[in-house]
Scaffold this active site. Structure first.
Site, PDB file in Angstrom:
ATOM      1  N   LYS A 178      -0.386   2.953  -5.503  1.00 23.62           N
ATOM      2  CA  LYS A 178       0.053   3.740  -6.653  1.00 23.62           C
ATOM      3  C   LYS A 178       1.137   2.963  -7.390  1.00 23.62           C
ATOM      4  O   LYS A 178       2.191   2.655  -6.828  1.00 23.62           O
ATOM      5  CB  LYS A 178       0.593   5.084  -6.170  1.00 23.62           C
ATOM      6  CG  LYS A 178       1.108   5.951  -7.296  1.00 23.62           C
ATOM      7  CD  LYS A 178       1.420   7.346  -6.784  1.00 23.62           C
ATOM      8  CE  LYS A 178       2.018   8.203  -7.869  1.00 23.62           C
ATOM      9  NZ  LYS A 178       2.365   9.543  -7.375  1.00 23.62           N
ATOM     10  N   LYS A 210      -4.374   4.037  -8.209  1.00 26.28           N
ATOM     11  CA  LYS A 210      -3.896   4.867  -9.306  1.00 26.28           C
ATOM     12  C   LYS A 210      -2.826   4.137 -10.104  1.00 26.28           C
ATOM     13  O   LYS A 210      -1.946   3.568  -9.476  1.00 26.28           O
ATOM     14  CB  LYS A 210      -3.321   6.141  -8.691  1.00 26.28           C
ATOM     15  CG  LYS A 210      -2.660   7.066  -9.667  1.00 26.28           C
ATOM     16  CD  LYS A 210      -2.087   8.226  -8.909  1.00 26.28           C
ATOM     17  CE  LYS A 210      -1.290   9.070  -9.871  1.00 26.28           C
ATOM     18  NZ  LYS A 210      -0.558  10.097  -9.203  1.00 26.28           N
TER      19      LYS A 210
END
Ligand code: PBG
Length: 322
Positions: free
Chosen positions: A195, A248
């Site tokens: 992330k 992400k």
């Protein structure tokens, strides 16, 4: 000499369909849903078509999604009673937990719940902080203890999968250990393993007013320039017991999705985040581009890069478009 004419394969719709390499399927799409206390729906200005929903609205939305053919949802909890340690996040009597149980009872959807404290802490950081007024950082050990409680409380409320999103070290192992100890060995873990500290989370942070009150998230989320580190994070989480690895955001990290897909043997998810949705929505509303074809092109590119599942705010609409 052979007459090379690659355009022969593009001559008609049927030929193009016959040879298409990447195909979207609604079964691979996950719809994120935002919980709010109280009643009804509260629209989110920066995300047209998306709103914060209370239990009654969520139950109706779940039914619509099922009819549309979307079988998986990612739920984000929240509370109006924020405190320093985010204690409401693991309170089994909280309105969010009640809602999870209600959705579980009403449907056979794959229910995924985000495990993070940023919508529960008054300072807006994703974990519990170290004590003292100065140089406050995430206290990793205390944060893991809290996450373990959150995950077990969600599992007991009936979710199929928990998704730790805070980038705390060792969070997958802490969750797996706690879930197993509490009789929840069937609960899956989808780790937000990779992330990045991204500006594309902007609209999401408005939803829960969860921007950090001081500092930023760069001490725990990844530096956008790093690729080898992404592979390290992914492999660590597989070792710790992650069932699914997530990358992400998606669009600015297609190379990372592809590299992670090559490296791990578990399913890879990609999160097509709020800012990626909002910018296309906004341009579509202005008539600057065609939203539907742009969205489908984006989702196809994420799948082509190697994502097995895509978490996207277009899930419901895309199900009708595919
Ligand atoms: C919470 C969390 C965020 C998102 C998902 N979980 C925001 C953040 O890390 O700041 C972003 C989702 C989106 O932008 O669609 N940790």
């Amino acid at each position: 000499m052979t007459n090379h004419m690659p355009t022969r394969l593009r001559r008609s719709v049927s030929i193009r369909n016959l040879v298409r390499e990447t195909r979207l399927a609604k079964e691979n799409l996950v719809m994120p849903l935002f919980f709010k206390e109280g009643k009804g729906v509260e629209p989110i200005e920066s995300m047209p078509g998306i709103g914060k929903m209370s239990q009654d609205a969520l139950l109706k939305e779940v039914e619509k999604l099922q009819k549309a053919g979307i079988k998986s949802i990612l739920l984000f909890g929240s509370t109006s009673c924020k405190d320093a340690d985010g204690t409401l996040s693991y309170d089994e009597k909280s309105p969010f937990h009640t809602t999870l149980r209600a959705i579980r009872k009403a449907s056979d959807m794959v229910i995924i719940a985000d495990v993070c404290l940023c919508a529960y802490t008054d300072h807006g950081h994703c974990g519990v902080l170290t004590a003292g007024p100065k140089n406050r950082r995430i206290d990793n050990a205390k944060t893991l203890e809290t996450f373990a409680k959150v995950a077990v409380s969600y599992a007991k409320a009936g979710v199929d999968m928990v998704a730790p999103s805070a980038m705390a070290d060792g969070q997958v192992k802490a969750l797996r250990t706690a879930l197993d100890k509490n009789g929840c060995s069937q609960t899956l873990i989808m780790s937000y393993a990779v992330k990045y500290a991204s500006s594309f989370y902007g609209p999401f942070r408005d939803i829960y007013d969860s921007s950090p009150e001081f500092g930023d998230r760069k001490t725990y989320q990844m530096d956008p320039g790093n690729k080898r580190e992404a592979l390290r994070e992914a492999l660590l989480d597989v070792k710790e017991g992650a069932d699914i690895i997530m990358v992400k955001p998606a669009l600015t990290y297609l190379d990372i999705i592809s590299a992670v897909r090559e490296k791990v043997n578990v399913p890879v998810a990609a999160y097509n985040v709020s800012g990626e949705y909002s910018m296309i929505k906004a341009a579509g509303l202005k008539g600057w581009l065609d939203e539907k074809s742009a969205a489908l092109e984006i989702l196809t590119s994420i799948k082509r890069a190697g994502a097995d599942m895509i978490i996207t705010y277009w899930a419901k609409e895309a199900a009708a478009w595919i």
